[in-house]
Design an enzyme around this catalytic site. Structure first.
Site, PDB file in Angstrom:
ATOM      1  N   GLN A  23       0.807  -1.213   0.000  1.00 15.33           N
ATOM      2  CA  GLN A  23       0.000   0.000   0.000  1.00 15.33           C
ATOM      3  C   GLN A  23       0.850   1.278   0.000  1.00 15.33           C
ATOM      4  O   GLN A  23       2.051   1.243   0.286  1.00 15.33           O
ATOM      5  CB  GLN A  23      -0.916   0.022   1.221  1.00 15.33           C
ATOM      6  CG  GLN A  23      -2.070  -0.960   1.150  1.00 15.33           C
ATOM      7  CD  GLN A  23      -3.105  -0.660   2.210  1.00 15.33           C
ATOM      8  OE1 GLN A  23      -3.167  -1.327   3.226  1.00 15.33           O
ATOM      9  NE2 GLN A  23      -3.923   0.353   1.968  1.00 15.33           N
ATOM     10  N   HIS A  24       0.200   2.389  -0.338  1.00 17.69           N
ATOM     11  CA  HIS A  24       0.699   3.757  -0.144  1.00 17.69           C
ATOM     12  C   HIS A  24       1.808   4.196  -1.102  1.00 17.69           C
ATOM     13  O   HIS A  24       2.163   5.368  -1.122  1.00 17.69           O
ATOM     14  CB  HIS A  24       1.215   3.983   1.283  1.00 17.69           C
ATOM     15  CG  HIS A  24       0.325   3.480   2.363  1.00 17.69           C
ATOM     16  ND1 HIS A  24      -0.991   3.876   2.474  1.00 17.69           N
ATOM     17  CD2 HIS A  24       0.548   2.612   3.388  1.00 17.69           C
ATOM     18  CE1 HIS A  24      -1.523   3.278   3.529  1.00 17.69           C
ATOM     19  NE2 HIS A  24      -0.619   2.501   4.089  1.00 17.69           N
ATOM     20  N   ASP A  30      -2.239  -4.990  -0.201  1.00 17.24           N
ATOM     21  CA  ASP A  30      -1.880  -6.298   0.347  1.00 17.24           C
ATOM     22  C   ASP A  30      -2.701  -6.658   1.576  1.00 17.24           C
ATOM     23  O   ASP A  30      -3.047  -7.827   1.780  1.00 17.24           O
ATOM     24  CB  ASP A  30      -0.381  -6.382   0.646  1.00 17.24           C
ATOM     25  CG  ASP A  30       0.138  -5.216   1.481  1.00 17.24           C
ATOM     26  OD1 ASP A  30      -0.651  -4.330   1.862  1.00 17.24           O
ATOM     27  OD2 ASP A  30       1.359  -5.194   1.745  1.00 17.24           O
TER      28      ASP A  30
END
Length: 496
Positions: A80-81, A243
């Site tokens: 992520q991110h 994820d």
């Protein structure tokens, strides 16, 4: 047959799910490098993800023995991110800044102030902006690499980029979008007003991808990639997700009471709910799930990486490390480790460093230090689970995934510290499995066969009975004392 891909920080995993047999018939893994600098920079080249994807896929295909043209759909999970920026020609502009990048902490603090602090962030986003989210990376790019910033035509997350490579289509979905910092988790919409804090001319808003529902397809694998991977001509690519969102599906965590705990590079706890989040603790991120609900989540930056650092310092292999930790008493003889080697996200201490406290001539031993790192990282997760329980999350069972879950010592420690029964899914690659299950769900929906994701998880997610452990009453009491010391040190040093 359905292909699940999980692009993580350390490497990419692939699994092939035989939907008729309800089992994984092939698995593969390939690592990729990490750009890591002392100032907190953590980056990767997106090309590395693609190379690893192909290697992992071919390993899984060879193990399965199937004809690659039997694969009907692909589901992608990604860390992520991360920020992936493309120019107008669809080319990657620079390396992706990752979730664990703390170089952008000053930009996050600046943006949080512009939003009106924690309450202003909660009002506009439904969560509190945290270091590591994508938004601060955009401001960093504008301030430090303006030429690259000026070329931005598309803003993607890592799993969005892999979907783009597969299909040629730019798209995003609600779960992964939740961790960007420019998405409202309550309304499930982008928030262009937040991006305007960085670019008032609206240029970043036009670079955002359209949003998909969890069961929708991004598109079909494009011909050049079809030929490259040896696939058939009508292979769908599902929306995919972060994820953690895919890990929830891959552990059957799509209903209240089941909580997934990941003992990986980072430590993560998340619980699925169909109730829209209201006023939660600022450090509890009420992300959307990739199953149509929400996924309240906490993430710690330091877990197996911290344990491996201590293990390698003593030159121990995993078996030796576990044996040393097992020799030490609960509480590590009075030693407390605050394992903030890479800063920390929960508690929100991005600039913190690690601290080893309570040392004396009687307790200074390899065994105590090995146990102290396991306890310190686990106490950070307990801190997060306490926030979830305070928000009304039910914890009937913890489902453990990640490399740390392979340790029976650590599993029992988690059961005792969290005061909840634990069990491991039979397939450890939960996020990749979640991607494959979502791909199956998407394919069935596209063919007009309505089926609930719950039923698919019940069929394809199996638990390992031999991994089940329950809290031990005496150990629970001893860990409560050790956790109390951890909280006292945390309060004294960081006022947390």
């Amino acid at each position: 047959m359905y292909l699940g891909i999980d692009c993580g920080t350390q490497g990419t995993k692939a699994v092939i799910l035989d939907a008729e047999q309800g089992a994984i018939c092939g698995e593969g893994y390939a690592s990729h490098p990490l750009i890591s600098e002392a100032n907190g920079r953590r980056e990767q080249q997106p090309d590395w993800w693609i190379e690893a994807l192909e290697q992992a896929y071919r390993q899984a295909l060879a193990q399965s023995g199937i004809d690659s043209r039997a694969i009907r759909a692909i589901g992608v999970s990604g860390q992520q991110h991360g920020l992936v920026v493309l120019d107008a020609a669809g080319e990657v502009i620079r390396p992706a800044k990752l979730w664990c990048d703390t170089e952008t902490a000053p930009q996050n603090a600046e943006l949080l102030e512009r939003l009106g602090g924690e309450q202003g962030s909660m009002d506009q986003l439904g969560l509190v902006l945290a270091t590591g989210y994508t938004l601060s990376k955009l401001l960093w790019l504008k301030q430090h690499e303006p030429a690259s910033f000026d070329r931005i035509a598309h803003i993607l997350l890592p799993h969005d980029y892999i979907n783009y490579w597969l299909t040629g289509q730019v798209a995003a979905e609600y779960g992964d979008a939740s961790g960007t910092g420019y998405f409202n988790v309550r309304t499930r919409r982008w928030v262009p007003e937040v991006l305007a804090l960085i670019a008032p001319d609206g240029r970043l808003e036009t670079a955002l991808p359209p949003l998909l529902e969890a069961h929708q397809a991004v598109g079909l694998v494009q011909p050049a990639i079809t030929a490259r991977l040896g696939l058939g001509n009508q292979v769908r690519v599902s929306s995919g997700g972060g994820d953690n969102m895919m890990g929830a599906i891959g552990t059957g965590n799509i209903a209240d009471g089941i909580v997934t705990l990941s003992l990986g590079t980072s430590g993560t706890i998340y619980a699925c709910t169909d109730r829209a989040p209201q006023q939660l603790h600022p450090q509890l991120a009420p992300f959307c799930s990739s199953s149509g609900g929400w996924l309240p989540l906490i993430c710690t930056q330091n877990l197996t990486g911290a344990a491996n650092a201590v293990r390698e310092m003593f030159g121990l292999d995993l078996a030796q490390f576990n044996a040393e930790a097992a020799r030490a008493p609960i509480g590590a003889g009075g030693i407390t480790l605050l394992p903030f080697f890479s800063g920390e996200r929960v508690p929100a201490l991005p600039e913190a460093t690690g601290s080893l406290l309570g040392l004396n001539m009687q307790n200074l031993s390899a065994a105590n230090l090995c146990r102290a790192v396991l306890e310190g990282t686990s106490f950070g997760l307990r801190y997060g689970l306490d926030l979830m329980r305070a928000a009304g999350m039910e914890v009937r069972q913890l489902r453990l995934i990640g490399g740390g879950a392979n340790s029976a010592l650590w599993r029992q420690m988690i059961a005792d510290i969290m005061q909840a029964p634990v069990i491991c899914p039979r397939i450890g690659e939960a996020a990749a499995l979640g991607g494959a299950i979502q791909a199956l769900w998407c394919d069935l929906e596209a063919r007009g066969q309505e089926v609930s994701l719950q039923r698919l998880c019940e069929r394809h997610v199996t638990l390992e009975p031999g991994s089940a452990l329950s809290p031990d009453a005496a150990s629970v009491s001893a860990y409560e004392d050790a956790y109390g010391r951890y909280r006292q040190h945390l309060a004294a040093m960081y006022r947390v």
